[in-house]
Design a protein around this motif. Structure first.
Motif, PDB file in Angstrom:
ATOM      1  N   LEU A  76       0.824  -1.210   0.000  1.00 49.95           N
ATOM      2  CA  LEU A  76       0.000   0.000   0.000  1.00 49.95           C
ATOM      3  C   LEU A  76       0.858   1.261   0.000  1.00 49.95           C
ATOM      4  N   ALA A  77       0.283   2.329  -0.513  1.00 52.83           N
ATOM      5  CA  ALA A  77       0.994   3.606  -0.580  1.00 52.83           C
ATOM      6  C   ALA A  77       1.219   4.180   0.814  1.00 52.83           C
ATOM      7  N   THR A  78       0.204   4.113   1.650  1.00 46.43           N
ATOM      8  CA  THR A  78       0.340   4.553   3.036  1.00 46.43           C
ATOM      9  C   THR A  78      -0.311   3.504   3.922  1.00 46.43           C
ATOM     10  N   HIS A  79       0.163   3.423   5.138  1.00 44.18           N
ATOM     11  CA  HIS A  79      -0.333   2.398   6.045  1.00 44.18           C
ATOM     12  C   HIS A  79      -1.228   3.030   7.107  1.00 44.18           C
ATOM     13  N   ASN A  80      -2.476   3.203   6.723  1.00 42.41           N
ATOM     14  CA  ASN A  80      -3.466   3.679   7.680  1.00 42.41           C
ATOM     15  C   ASN A  80      -4.784   2.973   7.406  1.00 42.41           C
ATOM     16  N   ARG A  81      -5.691   3.109   8.328  1.00 44.75           N
ATOM     17  CA  ARG A  81      -6.958   2.373   8.259  1.00 44.75           C
ATOM     18  C   ARG A  81      -7.781   2.750   7.024  1.00 44.75           C
ATOM     19  N   ASP A  82      -7.824   4.029   6.666  1.00 44.51           N
ATOM     20  CA  ASP A  82      -8.616   4.457   5.507  1.00 44.51           C
ATOM     21  C   ASP A  82      -8.072   3.874   4.210  1.00 44.51           C
ATOM     22  N   ASN A  83      -6.762   3.875   4.064  1.00 49.03           N
ATOM     23  CA  ASN A  83      -6.156   3.330   2.847  1.00 49.03           C
ATOM     24  C   ASN A  83      -6.414   1.828   2.747  1.00 49.03           C
ATOM     25  N   ALA A  84      -6.289   1.116   3.847  1.00 46.43           N
ATOM     26  CA  ALA A  84      -6.566  -0.315   3.862  1.00 46.43           C
ATOM     27  C   ALA A  84      -8.033  -0.585   3.529  1.00 46.43           C
ATOM     28  N   ARG A  85      -8.928   0.249   4.035  1.00 42.51           N
ATOM     29  CA  ARG A  85     -10.356   0.101   3.734  1.00 42.51           C
ATOM     30  C   ARG A  85     -10.626   0.340   2.253  1.00 42.51           C
ATOM     31  N   ARG A  86      -9.995   1.376   1.666  1.00 39.52           N
ATOM     32  CA  ARG A  86     -10.184   1.653   0.236  1.00 39.52           C
ATOM     33  C   ARG A  86      -9.705   0.464  -0.612  1.00 39.52           C
ATOM     34  N   MET A 107       5.444  -7.363   2.174  1.00 41.58           N
ATOM     35  CA  MET A 107       4.260  -7.041   1.386  1.00 41.58           C
ATOM     36  C   MET A 107       3.055  -6.932   2.312  1.00 41.58           C
ATOM     37  N   ASP A 108       2.107  -6.084   1.930  1.00 41.13           N
ATOM     38  CA  ASP A 108       0.916  -5.897   2.755  1.00 41.13           C
ATOM     39  C   ASP A 108      -0.173  -6.920   2.466  1.00 41.13           C
ATOM     40  N   TYR A 109      -0.298  -7.308   1.192  1.00 44.28           N
ATOM     41  CA  TYR A 109      -1.356  -8.235   0.783  1.00 44.28           C
ATOM     42  C   TYR A 109      -0.812  -9.200  -0.249  1.00 44.28           C
ATOM     43  N   VAL A 110      -1.399 -10.391  -0.276  1.00 42.15           N
ATOM     44  CA  VAL A 110      -1.159 -11.330  -1.364  1.00 42.15           C
ATOM     45  C   VAL A 110      -2.527 -11.724  -1.906  1.00 42.15           C
ATOM     46  N   LEU A 111      -2.636 -11.714  -3.232  1.00 39.43           N
ATOM     47  CA  LEU A 111      -3.892 -12.003  -3.906  1.00 39.43           C
ATOM     48  C   LEU A 111      -3.732 -13.226  -4.804  1.00 39.43           C
ATOM     49  N   LYS A 112      -4.758 -14.033  -4.868  1.00 38.27           N
ATOM     50  CA  LYS A 112      -4.837 -15.092  -5.874  1.00 38.27           C
ATOM     51  C   LYS A 112      -5.839 -14.599  -6.903  1.00 38.27           C
ATOM     52  N   VAL A 113      -5.354 -14.452  -8.139  1.00 38.55           N
ATOM     53  CA  VAL A 113      -6.149 -13.847  -9.203  1.00 38.55           C
ATOM     54  C   VAL A 113      -6.166 -14.788 -10.398  1.00 38.55           C
ATOM     55  N   VAL A 114      -7.334 -14.982 -10.991  1.00 39.55           N
ATOM     56  CA  VAL A 114      -7.426 -15.787 -12.204  1.00 39.55           C
ATOM     57  C   VAL A 114      -7.731 -14.882 -13.391  1.00 39.55           C
ATOM     58  N   THR A 115      -7.066 -15.179 -14.514  1.00 38.28           N
ATOM     59  CA  THR A 115      -7.283 -14.429 -15.749  1.00 38.28           C
ATOM     60  C   THR A 115      -7.267 -15.409 -16.922  1.00 38.28           C
ATOM     61  N   PRO A 116      -7.872 -15.022 -18.033  1.00 39.50           N
ATOM     62  CA  PRO A 116      -7.865 -15.905 -19.204  1.00 39.50           C
ATOM     63  C   PRO A 116      -6.491 -16.014 -19.872  1.00 39.50           C
ATOM     64  N   ASP A 117      -5.711 -14.918 -19.819  1.00 37.40           N
ATOM     65  CA  ASP A 117      -4.445 -14.909 -20.555  1.00 37.40           C
ATOM     66  C   ASP A 117      -3.535 -13.804 -20.023  1.00 37.40           C
ATOM     67  N   LEU A 118      -2.345 -13.701 -20.612  1.00 38.61           N
ATOM     68  CA  LEU A 118      -1.363 -12.704 -20.173  1.00 38.61           C
ATOM     69  C   LEU A 118      -1.855 -11.272 -20.390  1.00 38.61           C
ATOM     70  N   LYS A 119      -2.526 -11.017 -21.503  1.00 37.31           N
ATOM     71  CA  LYS A 119      -3.043  -9.664 -21.764  1.00 37.31           C
ATOM     72  C   LYS A 119      -4.033  -9.252 -20.684  1.00 37.31           C
ATOM     73  N   SER A 120      -4.906 -10.163 -20.299  1.00 44.45           N
ATOM     74  CA  SER A 120      -5.874  -9.864 -19.240  1.00 44.45           C
ATOM     75  C   SER A 120      -5.173  -9.601 -17.916  1.00 44.45           C
TER      76      SER A 120
END
Length: 155
Positions: A76-86, A107-120
């Motif tokens: 995250l850009a800044t570590h405060n409650r509002d930024n985390a909520r956004r 790192m602040d977060y790790v995401l598992k993301v699915v996409t159809p391809d590299l462009k997506s």
């Protein structure tokens, strides 16, 4: 409900339903050696007390066109409650995000993301994540092979 109130029959019912949530009370009764009515009451109690949160169909990601699985780390850009909520609000609007975890460490977060391809994937990172005002840095890894994937708990 605490673990002390879960007996062997409850554990067996939970284990069987994790494998196949379509089992009927008759099916369960044959496997756990209780009557269908007892299985029905136990299942209902497990649902009412929140141990069973829901039932879902497991879809074939590849056959539905989401063959690329990506692990994305976000700082995250800044570590405060509002930024985390956004950032959390952003994630709720993104169906590509299957999992999101707040972390300790670099790192602040790790995401598992699915996409159809590299462009997506590139569009998702460059047009959705990076421009968001809460995000400072994104690091992406593409999953080459999934060795294990489950939602089952070791009960």
């Amino acid at each position: 409900m605490t673990n002390e109130r879960i007996d062997g029959f409850d554990r067996k019912i939970l284990s069987l339903l994790q494998e196949d949530a379509r089992l009927t009370n008759n099916d369960l009764s044959e496997r756990v050696n209780l009557s269908p009515s007892q299985c029905s009451r136990r299942r209902q109690r497990l649902e009412d007390e929140g141990l069973i949160k829901g039932y879902r169909a497991v879809l074939d990601r590849d056959r539905l066109g989401f063959s690329l699985v990506n692990v994305i780390s976000v700082t995250l850009a800044t570590h405060n409650r509002d930024n985390a909520r956004r950032f959390a609000d952003l994630l709720t609007r993104l169906p590509e995000v299957q999992e999101a975890h707040a972390l300790t460490g670099e790192m602040d977060y790790v995401l598992k993301v699915v996409t159809p391809d590299l462009k997506s994937l590139a569009d998702f990172v460059n047009d959705v994540l990076l421009p968001h005002d809460s995000v400072q840095h994104v690091k992406t890894a593409i999953v080459l092979e999934t060795l294990k994937e489950t939602t089952a708990l070791p009960i």
